[in-house]
Design an enzyme around this catalytic site. Structure first.
Site, PDB file in Angstrom:
ATOM      1  N   SER A 191       0.810  -1.110  -0.107  1.00  0.00           N
ATOM      2  CA  SER A 191      -0.047  -0.090  -0.173  1.00  0.00           C
ATOM      3  C   SER A 191       0.907   1.330   0.010  1.00  0.00           C
ATOM      4  O   SER A 191       0.388   2.207  -0.184  1.00  0.00           O
ATOM      5  CB  SER A 191      -0.705   0.036   1.100  1.00  0.00           C
ATOM      6  OG  SER A 191      -0.183  -0.090   2.421  1.00  0.00           O
ATOM      7  N   HIS A 235      -6.075  -4.736  -0.899  1.00  0.00           N
ATOM      8  CA  HIS A 235      -5.906  -3.434  -1.839  1.00  0.00           C
ATOM      9  C   HIS A 235      -6.203  -3.723  -3.197  1.00  0.00           C
ATOM     10  O   HIS A 235      -5.965  -3.148  -3.978  1.00  0.00           O
ATOM     11  CB  HIS A 235      -4.738  -2.828  -1.566  1.00  0.00           C
ATOM     12  CG  HIS A 235      -4.418  -1.641  -0.512  1.00  0.00           C
ATOM     13  ND1 HIS A 235      -5.258  -0.554  -0.472  1.00  0.00           N
ATOM     14  CD2 HIS A 235      -3.858  -1.973   0.510  1.00  0.00           C
ATOM     15  CE1 HIS A 235      -4.949   0.209   0.477  1.00  0.00           C
ATOM     16  NE2 HIS A 235      -4.368  -0.580   1.316  1.00  0.00           N
ATOM     17  N   LYS A 286     -12.426  -1.710   1.746  1.00  0.00           N
ATOM     18  CA  LYS A 286     -11.958  -1.124   0.839  1.00  0.00           C
ATOM     19  C   LYS A 286     -12.814  -0.807  -0.442  1.00  0.00           C
ATOM     20  O   LYS A 286     -13.781  -0.253  -0.448  1.00  0.00           O
ATOM     21  CB  LYS A 286     -10.651  -1.409   0.707  1.00  0.00           C
ATOM     22  CG  LYS A 286      -9.889  -1.114   1.884  1.00  0.00           C
ATOM     23  CD  LYS A 286      -8.219  -1.665   1.984  1.00  0.00           C
ATOM     24  CE  LYS A 286      -7.503  -0.972   3.036  1.00  0.00           C
ATOM     25  NZ  LYS A 286      -6.758  -1.990   3.504  1.00  0.00           N
TER      26      LYS A 286
HETATM   27  C1  LIG Z   1      -6.417  -2.344   4.968  1.00  0.00           C
HETATM   28  C2  LIG Z   1      -5.721  -3.645   5.120  1.00  0.00           C
HETATM   29  C3  LIG Z   1      -6.064  -4.532   6.207  1.00  0.00           C
HETATM   30  C4  LIG Z   1      -6.896  -4.151   7.536  1.00  0.00           C
HETATM   31  O1  LIG Z   1      -8.418  -4.401   6.756  1.00  0.00           O
HETATM   32  P1  LIG Z   1      -9.428  -4.241   7.665  1.00  0.00           P
HETATM   33  O2  LIG Z   1     -10.521  -5.130   7.350  1.00  0.00           O
HETATM   34  O3  LIG Z   1      -9.898  -2.652   7.850  1.00  0.00           O
HETATM   35  O4  LIG Z   1      -9.037  -4.804   9.078  1.00  0.00           O
HETATM   36  C5  LIG Z   1      -5.437  -5.802   6.068  1.00  0.00           C
HETATM   37  N1  LIG Z   1      -4.326  -6.005   5.348  1.00  0.00           N
HETATM   38  C6  LIG Z   1      -3.854  -5.179   4.295  1.00  0.00           C
HETATM   39  C7  LIG Z   1      -3.088  -5.628   3.235  1.00  0.00           C
HETATM   40  C8  LIG Z   1      -4.741  -4.125   4.291  1.00  0.00           C
HETATM   41  O5  LIG Z   1      -4.392  -3.251   3.242  1.00  0.00           O
END
Ligand SMILES: *Cc1c(COP(=O)(O)O)cnc(C)c1O
Length: 411
Positions: free
Chosen positions: A197, A225, A256
């Site tokens: 990210s 992502h 997301k």
């Molecule tokens: C955003 C993200 C998470 C966390 O996701 P949530 O559902 O908000 O806990 C986990 N792993 C990665 C790679 C992320 O980008």
């Protein structure tokens, strides 16, 4: 330390964060999440959210959430195996499993919880064996939830080794696997983010699939992502790189691109998922995903699968922004992902620039040390299908104006 002393230590830590410019300020939004938001009484183009498909406030998603509320109520007041399972939970599990190319899936309250659950549940078992050692090979840039999952797992399952390989460096990983041949590790997992990210870089999945097969390891990919984002039809990094259906374990989030509310999942072989239903502590001891989130997340998958135009729009917007920001004279990290890091170098410039961009109607966040290496401070733009061409043009124009004002661009 008595509590009074403790609070005073905490306050001086907070002061330190401010001084080191690592204090995380939160700017309240005065509108719903979207391609444009309202901040401090004005409109701003949102370039800092993970709302890649613009589903966070999409009319069809809202409608599905309302329907979920009317049909299934607000909460479940329970964990799944007591009385927290409804047909919609089972449906979402089936749908997301198919979507990411796996046999079965299990919901968790977040992907963070899912990642913590996976390693601990799998490795904290001797499966009736004695005298063995397990191992996890983890990319050095993996998400905090994978890092914490591995840490927790090692605390619980002391016979687990964890090893970091250099970011996306499959040659380094191969070297480690070969060196470890004589170790005869029992369970082996190779763990990686599908998309990193901070850079928008993709994991080298075809090479990792080959290594996993060759060395008898499970390949674990966190698609947070990437689900709904990458690949011609939005099925993620494996689709983008031609290995859809070949990943052993896929985790991800509904927080997301897939609606943006909350909830996470682990997908994989049926035996693994059923085992996790028995042994994942965040699943067994923590509340079910609420019905509104479930029905709206199903609707998000419906939309992606029936209207390919949304994913195509995201890809077109991303290509346009990447092209135009380079034409404007900025340096970016090349790639195809809607995460577009605009490289600025010094933290102070990234901080000033993000502040001044907000005054120009562009909401964007900067990243600097220690989140990224020293001297590689950047603004991270995240493009959405919700952005119109005017939004993107406005953002580029604001970048040029502020860039010249701050001497990042020649005027
Ligand atoms: C955003 C993200 C998470 C966390 O996701 P949530 O559902 O908000 O806990 C986990 N792993 C990665 C790679 C992320 O980008």
């Amino acid at each position: 330390m008595n509590p009074t002393e403790l609070y005073s230590v905490l306050q001086s830590e907070l002061d330190q964060f401010e001084k080191a410019k690592t204090y995380k300020y939160e700017v309240p939004l005065e509108s719903e999440q979207g391609g444009r938001v309202r901040v401090k009484g004005r409109d701003a183009i949102m370039l800092a959210s993970n709302n890649y498909l613009g589903l966070a406030n999409h009319p069809k998603i809202k409608e599905a959430a309302h329907r979920g509320l009317d049909e299934w109520g607000f909460g479940m007041s329970s964990v799944r195996f007591l009385c927290g399972t409804e047909p919609i939970h089972l449906e979402l599990e089936e749908r997301i499993a198919r979507f990411v190319g796996c046999e079965a899936a299990i919901l968790h309250s977040s992907c963070f919880a899912a990642n913590e659950a996976f390693f601990t549940a799998l490795y904290a078992n001797d499966f009736g064996q004695t005298d063995f050692e397990d191992v996890i090979y983890s990319d050095q840039y993996n998400h905090a939830s994978i890092i914490d999952g591995v840490r927790l797992c090692r605390a619980v399952a002391k016979q687990t080794a964890s090893k970091l390989y250099r970011n996306r460096d499959f040659a380094h990983l191969r070297q480690m696997l070969e060196e470890d041949r004589s170790q005869n590790y029992r369970i082996k997992v190779i763990a990686t983010d599908g998309v990193f990210s901070m850079e928008g870089h993709l994991a080298p999945l075809p090479e990792l699939v080959t290594l996993a097969r060759e060395f008898g390891a499970l390949l674990f990919v966190d698609e947070s992502h990437a689900s709904g984002v990458l690949g011609k039809t939005g099925h993620g990094t494996p689709e983008e790189l031609g290995v859809h259906g070949q990943i052993d374990v896929v985790t991800g989030t509904f927080g997301k691109a897939l609606g943006g509310a909350s909830g996470g999942f682990i997908a994989g072989r049926r035996e693994l998922i059923e085992f996790l239903r028995q042994k994942s502590r965040p699943y067994t001891f923590s509340n079910t995903v609420p019905p509104v989130v479930v029905t709206a997340s199903i609707a998000a998958l419906d939309l992606i699968e029936t209207d390919p135009g949304i994913v195509t729009q995201l890809h077109e917007n991303t290509a346009y922004f990447r092209q135009e920001i380079v034409n404007a004279g900025f340096r970016i990290l090349e790639g195809t992902h809607p995460i577009v890091p605009v490289m600025l170098g010094e933290a102070a410039i990234a901080q000033d620039m993000s502040r001044e961009l907000l005054d120009e109607g562009v909401y964007i966040k900067g990243l600097w040390y220690p989140v990224v290496p020293k001297g590689e401070a950047r603004l991270r733009a995240q493009i959405s299908a919700a952005h119109t061409r005017q939004d993107l043009d406005h953002a580029i124009k604001a970048f040029k104006t502020v860039g010249k004002r701050l001497g990042v661009l020649e005027s």
